[in-house]
Scaffold this active site. Sequence first.
Site, PDB file in Angstrom:
ATOM      1  N   HIS A  15      -7.833  -5.383  -0.377  1.00  0.00           N
ATOM      2  CA  HIS A  15      -6.813  -4.766   0.257  1.00  0.00           C
ATOM      3  C   HIS A  15      -6.335  -5.084   1.599  1.00  0.00           C
ATOM      4  O   HIS A  15      -7.191  -5.651   2.512  1.00  0.00           O
ATOM      5  CB  HIS A  15      -7.071  -3.049   0.157  1.00  0.00           C
ATOM      6  CG  HIS A  15      -6.085  -2.098   0.609  1.00  0.00           C
ATOM      7  ND1 HIS A  15      -5.030  -1.896  -0.418  1.00  0.00           N
ATOM      8  CD2 HIS A  15      -5.670  -1.548   1.675  1.00  0.00           C
ATOM      9  CE1 HIS A  15      -4.147  -1.097   0.073  1.00  0.00           C
ATOM     10  NE2 HIS A  15      -4.611  -0.997   1.289  1.00  0.00           N
ATOM     11  N   SER A  45       0.580  -1.287  -0.005  1.00  0.00           N
ATOM     12  CA  SER A  45      -0.078  -0.112   0.025  1.00  0.00           C
ATOM     13  C   SER A  45       0.889   1.017  -0.005  1.00  0.00           C
ATOM     14  O   SER A  45       1.884   1.281  -0.831  1.00  0.00           O
ATOM     15  CB  SER A  45      -1.119  -0.076   1.354  1.00  0.00           C
ATOM     16  OG  SER A  45      -1.997   0.745   1.055  1.00  0.00           O
ATOM     17  N   ASP A  48     -10.161  -3.985  -4.443  1.00  0.00           N
ATOM     18  CA  ASP A  48      -9.247  -2.930  -3.875  1.00  0.00           C
ATOM     19  C   ASP A  48      -9.215  -1.880  -4.679  1.00  0.00           C
ATOM     20  O   ASP A  48      -9.120  -1.735  -6.032  1.00  0.00           O
ATOM     21  CB  ASP A  48      -7.801  -3.516  -3.893  1.00  0.00           C
ATOM     22  CG  ASP A  48      -7.038  -2.704  -3.010  1.00  0.00           C
ATOM     23  OD1 ASP A  48      -7.178  -1.564  -2.686  1.00  0.00           O
ATOM     24  OD2 ASP A  48      -5.851  -2.799  -2.993  1.00  0.00           O
TER      25      ASP A  48
END
Length: 312
Positions: free
Chosen positions: A284, A162, A254
């Site tokens: 995610h 991320s 995501d």
Amino acid sequence: MMDPQIKAMLDAQAKAAEGQPAAPPLDALPPDMVRVGYRMQRKAADQKSPQDVTAMDLWVKGGEGDIPARLYTPAGAPPKTPGLVYFHGGGFVIGDLESHDGHCRRLAALAGIRVLAVDYRLAPENPFPAGHDDALAATKWAFDHADELGFDKARIAVGGDSAGGNLAASVAIDLRDDPDRKLAFQLLLYPGIWPAEDTPSRQALDGPLLTKAAIAWFDKCLAAKGHAQAHRAFLGAADCARTPPALIVTAGFDPLKDEGRDYAELLRRAGVQAEHVEYGALVHDFFIMPDISPAIGEAVKETAQKLKAALA
């Protein structure tokens, strides 16, 4: 279709929230409170990490002084192994060594490498480019102290998930012309590339887990827009030529999936070897929630094997 175990978890969370007061907006909460909640949630979904991996806390060089880090060494490791300098996710605002402890243990154990997890400074207390400066300084430090860490200097990679994927990609660009610090690989797990315009997946998906409100809060806290060095965070049109080979992993459910895919294509157009793998049924943050579904465990193993092969 979404993985059934993940869907069951999300359905249970939604049912538990029925009839409860609405959660306050993130802006109304102290960042430390959000961090504690995130850490507790993720550690609760990761209770079975490898315990035969040695973890040693240490200090490494950051952008403005020393910062905490943790070195993971797999059981039976030789004096030198490939090394991965790793940056946790959390929108540059949340996440820490503890939230990603199990994840780093698994990467070390399954890939047979040493992993150096870096606890870079977080926004909003330390706005952009503090985290990016820390990531770059820590990676340079890892090269300069490779013998002490047990890193094979010719086989050092950067990685992150991320926001940490953004940091890893940014460091790879910053170091591409450094003759003494040649990165061998970049591992980008559902990276936040921070594109200049919202991708279709950012527009269409509001969660699960990563909501539009959370993304907006992260963006506000980071405060990178308009900064003279904003190009270090907004990588959607970055000049990424001459960076090391990359593996980009995305999840089907995501909001960040399109920018991860697009960054893989951007790397390829720049002449960089880049492999993109999407796990269409996952969400995610799945790498740090392995207890939720066997499908996550399989994805972790496959990713670690690709990392091991890239650094062999």
